[in-house]
Write a protein that holds these residues in place. Structure first.
Motif, mmCIF file in Angstrom:
data_model
loop_
_atom_site.group_PDB
_atom_site.id
_atom_site.type_symbol
_atom_site.label_atom_id
_atom_site.label_comp_id
_atom_site.label_asym_id
_atom_site.label_seq_id
_atom_site.Cartn_x
_atom_site.Cartn_y
_atom_site.Cartn_z
ATOM 1 N N LEU A 115 27.197 1.434 -26.950
ATOM 2 C CA LEU A 115 26.304 0.911 -25.922
ATOM 3 C C LEU A 115 25.339 -0.064 -26.569
ATOM 4 N N ILE A 116 25.157 -1.209 -25.928
ATOM 5 C CA ILE A 116 24.274 -2.262 -26.426
ATOM 6 C C ILE A 116 23.153 -2.460 -25.421
ATOM 7 N N ASP A 117 21.922 -2.292 -25.856
ATOM 8 C CA ASP A 117 20.750 -2.520 -25.016
ATOM 9 C C ASP A 117 20.609 -4.025 -24.842
ATOM 10 N N ASP A 118 21.036 -4.538 -23.663
ATOM 11 C CA ASP A 118 21.039 -5.989 -23.497
ATOM 12 C C ASP A 118 20.100 -6.515 -22.414
ATOM 13 N N HIS A 119 19.458 -5.638 -21.662
ATOM 14 C CA HIS A 119 18.531 -6.070 -20.608
ATOM 15 C C HIS A 119 19.180 -7.096 -19.691
ATOM 16 N N GLY A 120 20.477 -6.942 -19.426
ATOM 17 C CA GLY A 120 21.178 -7.946 -18.656
ATOM 18 C C GLY A 120 21.976 -7.420 -17.484
ATOM 19 N N SER A 121 21.660 -6.217 -17.033
ATOM 20 C CA SER A 121 22.399 -5.624 -15.925
ATOM 21 C C SER A 121 21.524 -4.563 -15.259
ATOM 22 N N PRO A 122 21.960 -4.077 -14.098
ATOM 23 C CA PRO A 122 21.171 -3.029 -13.436
ATOM 24 C C PRO A 122 21.078 -1.763 -14.296
ATOM 25 N N VAL A 123 20.064 -0.973 -14.032
ATOM 26 C CA VAL A 123 19.902 0.318 -14.705
ATOM 27 C C VAL A 123 21.111 1.175 -14.346
ATOM 28 N N ALA A 124 21.730 1.789 -15.340
ATOM 29 C CA ALA A 124 22.930 2.610 -15.135
ATOM 30 C C ALA A 124 22.572 3.984 -14.578
ATOM 31 N N GLY A 125 23.507 4.576 -13.860
ATOM 32 C CA GLY A 125 23.300 5.887 -13.254
ATOM 33 C C GLY A 125 22.775 6.947 -14.205
ATOM 34 N N PRO A 126 23.375 7.115 -15.386
ATOM 35 C CA PRO A 126 22.864 8.133 -16.306
ATOM 36 C C PRO A 126 21.440 7.856 -16.789
ATOM 37 N N VAL A 127 21.069 6.572 -16.857
ATOM 38 C CA VAL A 127 19.703 6.224 -17.267
ATOM 39 C C VAL A 127 18.730 6.568 -16.139
ATOM 40 N N TRP A 128 19.151 6.338 -14.882
ATOM 41 C CA TRP A 128 18.309 6.756 -13.757
ATOM 42 C C TRP A 128 18.075 8.261 -13.796
ATOM 43 N N ALA A 129 19.116 9.022 -14.070
ATOM 44 C CA ALA A 129 18.973 10.485 -14.132
ATOM 45 C C ALA A 129 18.014 10.879 -15.254
ATOM 46 N N LEU A 130 18.110 10.205 -16.386
ATOM 47 C CA LEU A 130 17.202 10.479 -17.502
ATOM 48 C C LEU A 130 15.775 10.054 -17.146
ATOM 49 N N TYR A 131 15.657 8.987 -16.384
ATOM 50 C CA TYR A 131 14.345 8.536 -15.919
ATOM 51 C C TYR A 131 13.681 9.605 -15.045
ATOM 52 N N ASP A 132 14.468 10.287 -14.220
ATOM 53 C CA ASP A 132 13.906 11.359 -13.392
ATOM 54 C C ASP A 132 13.205 12.392 -14.280
ATOM 55 N N LEU A 133 13.848 12.754 -15.377
ATOM 56 C CA LEU A 133 13.243 13.705 -16.322
ATOM 57 C C LEU A 133 11.979 13.111 -16.935
ATOM 58 N N ALA A 134 12.059 11.858 -17.371
ATOM 59 C CA ALA A 134 10.902 11.210 -18.003
ATOM 60 C C ALA A 134 9.747 11.070 -17.020
ATOM 61 N N ALA A 135 10.040 10.681 -15.785
ATOM 62 C CA ALA A 135 8.984 10.505 -14.783
ATOM 63 C C ALA A 135 8.308 11.822 -14.445
ATOM 64 N N SER A 136 9.068 12.913 -14.469
ATOM 65 C CA SER A 136 8.450 14.217 -14.200
ATOM 66 C C SER A 136 7.645 14.702 -15.408
ATOM 67 N N ARG A 137 8.091 14.362 -16.602
ATOM 68 C CA ARG A 137 7.393 14.794 -17.823
ATOM 69 C C ARG A 137 6.147 13.947 -18.103
ATOM 70 N N PHE A 138 6.192 12.666 -17.721
ATOM 71 C CA PHE A 138 5.089 11.735 -17.983
ATOM 72 C C PHE A 138 4.657 11.088 -16.656
ATOM 73 N N PRO A 139 4.085 11.863 -15.747
ATOM 74 C CA PRO A 139 3.841 11.388 -14.385
ATOM 75 C C PRO A 139 2.816 10.266 -14.264
ATOM 76 N N THR A 140 1.954 10.090 -15.239
ATOM 77 C CA THR A 140 0.932 9.042 -15.121
ATOM 78 C C THR A 140 1.327 7.747 -15.830
ATOM 79 N N ALA A 141 2.433 7.747 -16.552
ATOM 80 C CA ALA A 141 2.862 6.543 -17.275
ATOM 81 C C ALA A 141 3.506 5.558 -16.307
ATOM 82 N N PRO A 142 2.990 4.335 -16.231
ATOM 83 C CA PRO A 142 3.617 3.335 -15.355
ATOM 84 C C PRO A 142 4.999 2.955 -15.881
ATOM 85 N N THR A 143 5.808 2.391 -14.992
ATOM 86 C CA THR A 143 7.182 2.028 -15.338
ATOM 87 C C THR A 143 7.384 0.529 -15.212
#
Length: 174
Positions: free
Chosen positions: A108-136
């Motif tokens: 996997l290459i971090d290229d900032h050139g495509s939509p956020v992938a499904g597994p990253v969205w799922a991981l974001y759910d965990l991050a957003a719940s763990r760090f609720p005040t951090a802006p995105t």
């Protein structure tokens, strides 16, 4: 960068110097990685946590970078998010990545050139719940799409954050 006491001391000194000169706290981002050092005894979340403790810097948690690195090295991305210290995380980043096949190996290459992938969205759910005040921030630096697509990605992040906070409608499709 190997995660050793020696490199931690060097990075801490440099971050401390930079913060002194800038007269402000900076956020240090977790990188996306493609190779690992044979000797790197400190887990990355612990390295960043200790760096924050020593310097007072914050952490910019790039969820896509965590996912990319975990997949490239056969690690658990959710465990990585869980191991991050809560207090110093000051911002979350999302981005797209490219899946490449090199010599029969998927990378996997971090290229900032495509939509956020499904597994990253799922991981974001965990991050957003763990760090609720951090802006995105949704990063998109290559293959720039329409403004509508960019706004849609930001709205998805907002909706997912609201849902994990118990404020949303539950409509968080990736």
């Amino acid at each position: 960068l190997p995660y050793t006491e020696e490199s931690l001391a060097i990075v801490a000194a440099n971050v401390g110097r930079m913060q002194e000169r800038m007269r402000r706290r900076v956020l240090v981002e977790n990188p996306s990685t493609y190779l690992r050092f044979a000797y790197s005894p400190i887990p990355e979340p612990e390295f960043l946590s200790t760096l924050s403790q020593r310097t007072g810097c914050g952490i910019l948690l790039d969820v896509n970078n965590a996912y990319v690195s975990a997949m490239n090295h056969g690690l658990d991305a959710a465990a990585y998010i869980d191991a991050m210290p809560k207090d110093p995380v000051g911002e979350l980043h999302l981005a797209g990545h490219h899946v490449a096949l090199e010599d029969g190996v998927t990378i996997l290459i971090d290229d900032h050139g495509s939509p956020v992938a499904g597994p990253v969205w799922a991981l974001y759910d965990l991050a957003a719940s763990r760090f609720p005040t951090a802006p995105t921030l949704v990063e998109w630096d290559n293959n720039i799409p329409s403004l509508e697509t960019l706004v849609d990605q930001a709205r998805r992040a907002d909706a997912r954050r609201a849902c994990v906070a118990g404020e949303g409608s539950g409509d968080i499709a990736a």
